[in-house]
Motif scaffolding. Structure first.
Motif, PDB file in Angstrom:
ATOM      1  N   GLN A 108       0.832  -1.185   0.000  1.00  0.00           N
ATOM      2  CA  GLN A 108       0.000   0.000   0.000  1.00  0.00           C
ATOM      3  C   GLN A 108       0.876   1.249   0.000  1.00  0.00           C
ATOM      4  O   GLN A 108       1.883   1.306   0.708  1.00  0.00           O
ATOM      5  CB  GLN A 108      -0.882  -0.018   1.243  1.00  0.00           C
ATOM      6  CG  GLN A 108      -2.045   0.901   1.193  1.00  0.00           C
ATOM      7  CD  GLN A 108      -2.942   0.696   2.401  1.00  0.00           C
ATOM      8  OE1 GLN A 108      -2.464   0.399   3.485  1.00  0.00           O
ATOM      9  NE2 GLN A 108      -4.229   0.855   2.208  1.00  0.00           N
ATOM     10  N   VAL A 109       0.484   2.225  -0.818  1.00  0.00           N
ATOM     11  CA  VAL A 109       1.205   3.486  -0.895  1.00  0.00           C
ATOM     12  C   VAL A 109       0.178   4.605  -0.799  1.00  0.00           C
ATOM     13  O   VAL A 109      -0.851   4.570  -1.476  1.00  0.00           O
ATOM     14  CB  VAL A 109       1.992   3.603  -2.224  1.00  0.00           C
ATOM     15  CG1 VAL A 109       2.656   4.956  -2.340  1.00  0.00           C
ATOM     16  CG2 VAL A 109       3.018   2.506  -2.325  1.00  0.00           C
ATOM     17  N   LEU A 110       0.451   5.574   0.041  1.00  0.00           N
ATOM     18  CA  LEU A 110      -0.463   6.698   0.196  1.00  0.00           C
ATOM     19  C   LEU A 110      -0.112   7.800  -0.791  1.00  0.00           C
ATOM     20  O   LEU A 110       1.062   8.104  -1.007  1.00  0.00           O
ATOM     21  CB  LEU A 110      -0.373   7.253   1.616  1.00  0.00           C
ATOM     22  CG  LEU A 110      -0.768   6.293   2.742  1.00  0.00           C
ATOM     23  CD1 LEU A 110      -0.521   6.938   4.091  1.00  0.00           C
ATOM     24  CD2 LEU A 110      -2.217   5.890   2.602  1.00  0.00           C
ATOM     25  N   VAL A 111      -1.150   8.399  -1.385  1.00  0.00           N
ATOM     26  CA  VAL A 111      -0.960   9.531  -2.285  1.00  0.00           C
ATOM     27  C   VAL A 111      -1.282  10.781  -1.487  1.00  0.00           C
ATOM     28  O   VAL A 111      -2.403  10.958  -1.018  1.00  0.00           O
ATOM     29  CB  VAL A 111      -1.881   9.429  -3.519  1.00  0.00           C
ATOM     30  CG1 VAL A 111      -1.684  10.631  -4.427  1.00  0.00           C
ATOM     31  CG2 VAL A 111      -1.622   8.144  -4.269  1.00  0.00           C
ATOM     32  N   ARG A 112      -0.284  11.625  -1.320  1.00  0.00           N
ATOM     33  CA  ARG A 112      -0.478  12.842  -0.529  1.00  0.00           C
ATOM     34  C   ARG A 112      -0.533  14.055  -1.446  1.00  0.00           C
ATOM     35  O   ARG A 112       0.282  14.195  -2.356  1.00  0.00           O
ATOM     36  CB  ARG A 112       0.665  13.015   0.466  1.00  0.00           C
ATOM     37  CG  ARG A 112       0.714  11.907   1.482  1.00  0.00           C
ATOM     38  CD  ARG A 112       1.827  12.119   2.458  1.00  0.00           C
ATOM     39  NE  ARG A 112       1.877  11.002   3.398  1.00  0.00           N
ATOM     40  CZ  ARG A 112       2.919  10.714   4.130  1.00  0.00           C
ATOM     41  NH1 ARG A 112       3.998  11.442   4.059  1.00  0.00           N
ATOM     42  NH2 ARG A 112       2.886   9.691   4.953  1.00  0.00           N
ATOM     43  N   ASP A 113      -1.469  14.923  -1.202  1.00  0.00           N
ATOM     44  CA  ASP A 113      -1.626  16.175  -1.952  1.00  0.00           C
ATOM     45  C   ASP A 113      -1.711  15.932  -3.456  1.00  0.00           C
ATOM     46  O   ASP A 113      -1.137  16.679  -4.245  1.00  0.00           O
ATOM     47  CB  ASP A 113      -0.474  17.137  -1.641  1.00  0.00           C
ATOM     48  CG  ASP A 113      -0.419  17.515  -0.175  1.00  0.00           C
ATOM     49  OD1 ASP A 113      -1.499  17.585   0.446  1.00  0.00           O
ATOM     50  OD2 ASP A 113       0.689  17.733   0.342  1.00  0.00           O
ATOM     51  N   ASN A 114      -2.388  14.865  -3.856  1.00  0.00           N
ATOM     52  CA  ASN A 114      -2.543  14.508  -5.277  1.00  0.00           C
ATOM     53  C   ASN A 114      -1.203  14.386  -5.996  1.00  0.00           C
ATOM     54  O   ASN A 114      -1.106  14.621  -7.195  1.00  0.00           O
ATOM     55  CB  ASN A 114      -3.430  15.525  -6.004  1.00  0.00           C
ATOM     56  CG  ASN A 114      -4.884  15.349  -5.641  1.00  0.00           C
ATOM     57  OD1 ASN A 114      -5.303  14.253  -5.269  1.00  0.00           O
ATOM     58  ND2 ASN A 114      -5.657  16.413  -5.742  1.00  0.00           N
ATOM     59  N   ASN A 115      -0.150  14.029  -5.268  1.00  0.00           N
ATOM     60  CA  ASN A 115       1.178  13.880  -5.859  1.00  0.00           C
ATOM     61  C   ASN A 115       1.366  12.409  -6.254  1.00  0.00           C
ATOM     62  O   ASN A 115       1.963  11.618  -5.532  1.00  0.00           O
ATOM     63  CB  ASN A 115       2.253  14.330  -4.865  1.00  0.00           C
ATOM     64  CG  ASN A 115       3.585  14.529  -5.538  1.00  0.00           C
ATOM     65  OD1 ASN A 115       3.782  14.106  -6.672  1.00  0.00           O
ATOM     66  ND2 ASN A 115       4.497  15.169  -4.845  1.00  0.00           N
ATOM     67  N   ARG A 130       6.946   6.633  -7.389  1.00  0.00           N
ATOM     68  CA  ARG A 130       8.359   6.407  -7.059  1.00  0.00           C
ATOM     69  C   ARG A 130       8.485   5.555  -5.805  1.00  0.00           C
ATOM     70  O   ARG A 130       9.297   4.631  -5.745  1.00  0.00           O
ATOM     71  CB  ARG A 130       9.083   7.741  -6.864  1.00  0.00           C
ATOM     72  CG  ARG A 130       9.490   8.407  -8.157  1.00  0.00           C
ATOM     73  CD  ARG A 130      10.542   9.473  -7.933  1.00  0.00           C
ATOM     74  NE  ARG A 130      10.191  10.451  -6.923  1.00  0.00           N
ATOM     75  CZ  ARG A 130       9.543  11.586  -7.147  1.00  0.00           C
ATOM     76  NH1 ARG A 130       9.165  11.894  -8.366  1.00  0.00           N
ATOM     77  NH2 ARG A 130       9.284  12.423  -6.163  1.00  0.00           N
ATOM     78  N   VAL A 131       7.654   5.851  -4.799  1.00  0.00           N
ATOM     79  CA  VAL A 131       7.692   5.086  -3.549  1.00  0.00           C
ATOM     80  C   VAL A 131       7.293   3.638  -3.813  1.00  0.00           C
ATOM     81  O   VAL A 131       7.922   2.702  -3.320  1.00  0.00           O
ATOM     82  CB  VAL A 131       6.772   5.738  -2.493  1.00  0.00           C
ATOM     83  CG1 VAL A 131       6.609   4.843  -1.276  1.00  0.00           C
ATOM     84  CG2 VAL A 131       7.312   7.094  -2.090  1.00  0.00           C
ATOM     85  N   LEU A 132       6.243   3.448  -4.628  1.00  0.00           N
ATOM     86  CA  LEU A 132       5.783   2.093  -4.944  1.00  0.00           C
ATOM     87  C   LEU A 132       6.862   1.304  -5.676  1.00  0.00           C
ATOM     88  O   LEU A 132       7.138   0.151  -5.346  1.00  0.00           O
ATOM     89  CB  LEU A 132       4.512   2.152  -5.790  1.00  0.00           C
ATOM     90  CG  LEU A 132       3.970   0.804  -6.257  1.00  0.00           C
ATOM     91  CD1 LEU A 132       3.506  -0.022  -5.062  1.00  0.00           C
ATOM     92  CD2 LEU A 132       2.836   0.998  -7.244  1.00  0.00           C
ATOM     93  N   LYS A 133       7.495   1.929  -6.667  1.00  0.00           N
ATOM     94  CA  LYS A 133       8.550   1.246  -7.421  1.00  0.00           C
ATOM     95  C   LYS A 133       9.710   0.863  -6.513  1.00  0.00           C
ATOM     96  O   LYS A 133      10.279  -0.219  -6.630  1.00  0.00           O
ATOM     97  CB  LYS A 133       9.054   2.132  -8.559  1.00  0.00           C
ATOM     98  CG  LYS A 133       8.111   2.208  -9.729  1.00  0.00           C
ATOM     99  CD  LYS A 133       8.693   3.068 -10.830  1.00  0.00           C
ATOM    100  CE  LYS A 133       7.749   3.196 -11.995  1.00  0.00           C
ATOM    101  NZ  LYS A 133       8.307   4.065 -13.049  1.00  0.00           N
ATOM    102  N   LYS A 134      10.066   1.755  -5.585  1.00  0.00           N
ATOM    103  CA  LYS A 134      11.169   1.469  -4.666  1.00  0.00           C
ATOM    104  C   LYS A 134      10.823   0.286  -3.764  1.00  0.00           C
ATOM    105  O   LYS A 134      11.648  -0.594  -3.532  1.00  0.00           O
ATOM    106  CB  LYS A 134      11.479   2.709  -3.826  1.00  0.00           C
ATOM    107  CG  LYS A 134      12.788   2.619  -3.072  1.00  0.00           C
ATOM    108  CD  LYS A 134      13.086   3.886  -2.324  1.00  0.00           C
ATOM    109  CE  LYS A 134      13.507   4.978  -3.278  1.00  0.00           C
ATOM    110  NZ  LYS A 134      13.967   6.190  -2.586  1.00  0.00           N
ATOM    111  N   LYS A 135       9.569   0.250  -3.273  1.00  0.00           N
ATOM    112  CA  LYS A 135       9.140  -0.869  -2.425  1.00  0.00           C
ATOM    113  C   LYS A 135       9.176  -2.179  -3.211  1.00  0.00           C
ATOM    114  O   LYS A 135       9.623  -3.208  -2.704  1.00  0.00           O
ATOM    115  CB  LYS A 135       7.721  -0.634  -1.900  1.00  0.00           C
ATOM    116  CG  LYS A 135       7.646   0.321  -0.742  1.00  0.00           C
ATOM    117  CD  LYS A 135       6.234   0.377  -0.206  1.00  0.00           C
ATOM    118  CE  LYS A 135       6.136   1.263   1.011  1.00  0.00           C
ATOM    119  NZ  LYS A 135       4.794   1.246   1.601  1.00  0.00           N
TER     120      LYS A 135
END
Length: 97
Positions: free
Chosen positions: A2-9, A15-20
């Motif tokens: 699971q990855v959270l999207v903050r401020d519609n970014n 990038r975070v998902l790919k790194k995980k």
């Protein structure tokens, strides 16, 4: 996962998902599963990976304990600096007196 999207970014979330996924080895597993791998080949590959991991761990332990010298860091290639643009000469008005 699971990855959270903050401020519609969404770009940062991707990038975070790919790194995980990279850390968990999902990309490597997908690449391996593209084609069938015979059980004997799989066993040999996994054994080679285990040997590689064990050697790396032993090397790190030996360096930490001071039994062998740490490898020298490779010199980084520094890009030559471009000279700063010279300021344009100030045009002085010509006066005839």
């Amino acid at each position: 996962m699971q990855v959270l999207v903050r401020d519609n970014n969404v770009d940062q979330a991707l990038r975070v998902l790919k790194k995980k996924m990279q850390r968990e080895g999902i990309f490597r597993e997908m690449k391996q599963r593209k084609a069938y791998e015979k059980p004997s080949v799989r066993k040999a590959r996994e054994k080679a990976e285990a040997v590689r991991r064990a050697r790396k761990q032993a090397r790190k332990t030996a360096i930490r304990e001071g039994l062998i010298a740490a490898p020298k860091p490779k010199p980084r290639a520094v890009a030559p600096r471009r000279p700063a643009a010279a300021p344009a000469p100030a045009s002085s008005p010509t006066t005839t007196a």
